[in-house]
Motif scaffolding. Structure first.
Motif, PDB file in Angstrom:
ATOM      1  N   PRO A  75       0.809  -1.225   0.000  1.00 20.66           N
ATOM      2  CA  PRO A  75       0.000   0.000   0.000  1.00 20.66           C
ATOM      3  C   PRO A  75       0.844   1.277   0.000  1.00 20.66           C
ATOM      4  CG  PRO A  75      -0.856  -1.586   1.593  1.00 20.66           C
ATOM      5  CD  PRO A  75       0.466  -2.109   1.136  1.00 20.66           C
ATOM      6  N   VAL A  76       1.971   1.256   0.690  1.00 18.79           N
ATOM      7  CA  VAL A  76       2.846   2.436   0.718  1.00 18.79           C
ATOM      8  C   VAL A  76       3.465   2.663  -0.657  1.00 18.79           C
ATOM      9  CG1 VAL A  76       4.907   3.441   1.763  1.00 18.79           C
ATOM     10  CG2 VAL A  76       3.319   2.121   3.169  1.00 18.79           C
ATOM     11  N   LEU A  77       3.930   1.597  -1.274  1.00 17.76           N
ATOM     12  CA  LEU A  77       4.506   1.725  -2.612  1.00 17.76           C
ATOM     13  C   LEU A  77       3.497   2.293  -3.601  1.00 17.76           C
ATOM     14  CD1 LEU A  77       6.394  -1.697  -2.792  1.00 17.76           C
ATOM     15  CD2 LEU A  77       7.416   0.548  -2.397  1.00 17.76           C
ATOM     16  N   LEU A  78       2.291   1.770  -3.586  1.00 22.51           N
ATOM     17  CA  LEU A  78       1.268   2.236  -4.519  1.00 22.51           C
ATOM     18  C   LEU A  78       0.884   3.696  -4.256  1.00 22.51           C
ATOM     19  CD1 LEU A  78      -1.054  -0.912  -4.683  1.00 22.51           C
ATOM     20  CD2 LEU A  78       0.704  -0.186  -6.319  1.00 22.51           C
ATOM     21  N   ARG A  79       0.874   4.083  -3.000  1.00 25.71           N
ATOM     22  CA  ARG A  79       0.543   5.470  -2.657  1.00 25.71           C
ATOM     23  C   ARG A  79       1.545   6.453  -3.276  1.00 25.71           C
ATOM     24  NH1 ARG A  79      -0.205   4.723   2.451  1.00 25.71           N
ATOM     25  NH2 ARG A  79       1.756   5.500   3.317  1.00 25.71           N
TER      26      ARG A  79
END
Length: 229
Positions: A75-79
């Motif tokens: 989720p952090v990468l996609l954000r």
């Protein structure tokens, strides 16, 4: 050849003990990715980094393919619009990190987890079949580990698996040749490594790495690569 800048992660999770220093708490990982973004850097998979190297790109890799990748890292990468390479131990899907005799057992990604990561734009790479230390191993075993894992993962993702990370970062000339012969376009080691795409060096990142240490590690890499401070 100028070495690309590639960061080496393992597990992103909460922890009480971490004897091998492979785990980063989710909050710290989020801080590290935000630091990259604030500096105008973009995290990408190794495949993307090698395809179109540019000063603002940083390779992100996750060895062992812990199940917490999908919970805390993805989720952090996609954000941030980042991608990464996840190196999967293909013969232990849904298992645990049995190769670490000390510390907690950590669950690994299963087949569905690997597919979800690939569908989200992450590159899937090989970390062999069983996490065998390839340097000094029997040549037959090395061949089975590198060819077998590639075949398993390519069947799952429905496409080419271009990269491998050497378990323990350990390789010798025979292991490198076996990886090349198996059809891998690149392989990741740890720093220091050797020249060429099948012994790419990486920079270890851990729980202690905040902005000052991240800056220092990048500066060291740039100095070693001959790009100045």
């Amino acid at each position: 050849m100028t070495a690309p800048y590639v960061l080496m992660y393992h597990s992103i999770d909460h922890f009480d003990e971490d004897p091998y220093l492979i785990t980063i708490r989710p909050g710290r990982f989020a801080e590290q990715m935000a630091w990259l973004a604030r500096r105008g850097l973009r995290g990408v998979s190794v495949r993307e980094l090698l395809r179109a190297p540019a000063p603002g790109l940083v390779g992100l890799t996750f060895d062992d393919a812990y199940a917490d990748f999908g919970v805390h890292a993805l989720p952090v990468l996609l954000r941030h619009g980042f991608t990464a390479t996840v190196f999967v131990v293909a013969g232990r899907l849904g298992g645990t990190n049995d190769w670490d005799p000390l510390g907690p057992r950590k669950p690994l990604m299963d087949r569905e987890d690997v597919l979800r990561a690939a569908d989200a734009g992450m590159e899937i790479g090989s970390h062999t079949l069983t996490h065998l230390r390839l340097a000094g191993a029997d040549p037959f075993d090395v061949e089975q580990e590198v060819k077998g894992s590639k075949a398993v993962l390519e069947e799952i993702v429905g496409g080419d698996v271009a990269g491998l990370a050497y378990p323990y970062g350990d390789h010798d000339a025979d292991a490198v040749e076996a990886v090349r012969a198996a059809g891998y376009a690149y392989a990741c080691s740890i720093n220091p490594a050797g020249p060429g795409p099948h012994t790419l060096p990486r920079t270890y990142i851990g729980q202690r790495d905040r902005w000052l240490r991240l800056h220092a590690k990048r500066a060291v890499h740039r100095w070693k690569s001959g790009r100045g401070g």
